[in-house]
Design an enzyme around this catalytic site. Structure first.
Site, PDB file in Angstrom:
ATOM      1  N   GLY A  92      -8.549 -20.552  17.757  1.00 29.20           N
ATOM      2  CA  GLY A  92      -8.978 -20.903  16.416  1.00 29.20           C
ATOM      3  C   GLY A  92      -7.785 -21.164  15.517  1.00 29.20           C
ATOM      4  CD  GLN A 105      -4.588 -17.786  10.220  1.00 29.13           C
ATOM      5  OE1 GLN A 105      -3.811 -16.988  10.736  1.00 29.13           O
ATOM      6  NE2 GLN A 105      -4.183 -18.738   9.384  1.00 29.13           N
ATOM      7  CB  SER A 106      -5.455 -18.716  17.798  1.00 35.57           C
ATOM      8  OG  SER A 106      -5.036 -18.250  19.055  1.00 35.57           O
ATOM      9  CG  ASN A 107      -4.031 -12.709  16.624  1.00 32.43           C
ATOM     10  OD1 ASN A 107      -3.310 -12.580  15.649  1.00 32.43           O
ATOM     11  ND2 ASN A 107      -5.304 -12.356  16.618  1.00 32.43           N
ATOM     12  CB  THR A 158      -2.186 -20.679  19.326  1.00 31.48           C
ATOM     13  OG1 THR A 158      -2.686 -20.160  18.090  1.00 31.48           O
ATOM     14  CG2 THR A 158      -3.345 -21.273  20.118  1.00 31.48           C
TER      15      THR A 158
END
Length: 338
Positions: free
Chosen positions: A75, A77-79, A81
């Site tokens: 997403g 706010q992906s951790n 990525t």
């Protein structure tokens, strides 16, 4: 069980600390002892987190294949990525990140701060895509890999949460082995381990790792996906595959995978009142920060289960803090008054 036959590229500091949550335990009545294993403090690579532990087993495969570009997805706010971007920078590789619109949360700065800001700062090619939440294999991700190939690069695919990767469960088999070593030093064993679950490989690895000493069903997953049937299926499938990889010596059954579905609402990425109360309570009693997407929901689950008496008096409960704090700034409006 044989995890050692798999190559591991060190990205973490070493065993993550186990911290007693004395004030939170006392606040909740003192009958259950709460502890946290701080995966959020596991690495110097852009705040680390649970995906960094997983990536230690993917990196040797990427290097062996001669890949020059890590390609991942999550997403906005992906951790995941953010951690992939950090590892790529650390290794001197390129990085392409597909950031889909997984969360129905509108804020003018949502795609400019937090995890996505850090990924851009680390040089990742960030590609925003309007597609919604899904924990499976995504066309946008496959298209990103093809674009790397067409440009003459050699992509290495890292799916959401590392979970659909064949080696995605190994890191948290290692987590369980690490906990056993720490338990020997502490002089006691944990009765339960509480962990947030969405894409599944974190809990799957734990289930396999703790199955080695008969505690698979003492891993209590707290669903944060709000698609629990899909998540349960994925945890079970990944656990069965991982058990075969490490020669566990027994099959993983449906009963081994425990997923509490009461705390994920209203939907993925959006906190409920219980989530927010848990985040604030943990912050004010312990100085330990959690986020509204993942760890706030698993913290809510653990706190509520203590309040309901679902852990026997005298139980020692280990909360796996998987990270996620860099996303807090994206939810600044919610926490504008603390």
């Amino acid at each position: 069980m044989n995890l050692q036959r798999f190559s591991r590229y060190p990205l973490t500091f070493g065993p993550t600390p186990i911290q007693p949550l004395k004030r939170l335990s006392q606040h909740l009545g003192g009958k259950v002892e709460l502890y946290a294993k701080r995966e959020d403090c596991n690495s110097g690579l852009a705040f680390g987190g649970n995906k960094t532990r997983k990536l230690e087993y993917l990196v040797p495969d990427a290097l062996a294949q001669g890949a020059d570009t890590l390609v991942s997805i999550g997403g906005v706010q992906s951790n995941q990525t953010r951690q992939v971007a950090a590892v790529a920078a650390h290794l001197g590789m390129k990085c392409v990140l597909v950031q889909e619109h997984w969360v129905n949360y509108e804020d003018p700065v949502y795609d400019r701060v937090g995890n996505i800001q850090l990924s851009r700062m680390m040089g990742a090619d960030v590609r925003l895509v309007a597609d919604g939440f899904d924990i499976g294999i995504r066309r946008s991700w496959e298209e990103a890999m093809e674009s790397v190939r067409q440009a003459g690069g050699k992509p290495y695919p890292i799916p959401a949460g590392c979970s659909e990767h064949p080696l995605g469960g190994l890191g948290f088999v290692g987590f369980a082995e690490e906990v056993r070593e720490q338990e020997a030093q502490l002089g006691f064993k944990f009765d339960y381990v509480v962990v947030c679950s969405v894409t599944g490989s974190t809990q799957a690895g734990m289930v396999v790792g703790f199955a080695a000493d008969g505690r698979a069903d003492r891993v209590i997953g707290i669903d944060a996906s709000a698609t629990p049937e899909r998540t349960h299926e994925q945890i079970t499938r990944i656990a069965r595959h991982t058990a075969e990889l490490v020669d566990l010596g027994r099959p993983i059954t449906e009963a081994d995978v425990v997923l509490d579905t009461r705390y994920a609402g209203p939907e993925y990425g959006l906190p409920n009142d219980g989530t927010l109360e848990a985040i604030r309570l943990c912050a004010r009693l312990e100085g330990m920060l959690t986020d509204p997407v993942y760890e706030g929901k698993s913290m809510h689950g653990m706190i509520d289960k203590v309040r309901r008496g679902e852990f026997e008096p005298g139980s020692k409960v280990l909360y796996a803090h998987l990270g996620g704090v860099p996303a807090l700034s994206a939810y600044a409006e919610i926490f504008r008054n603390g």
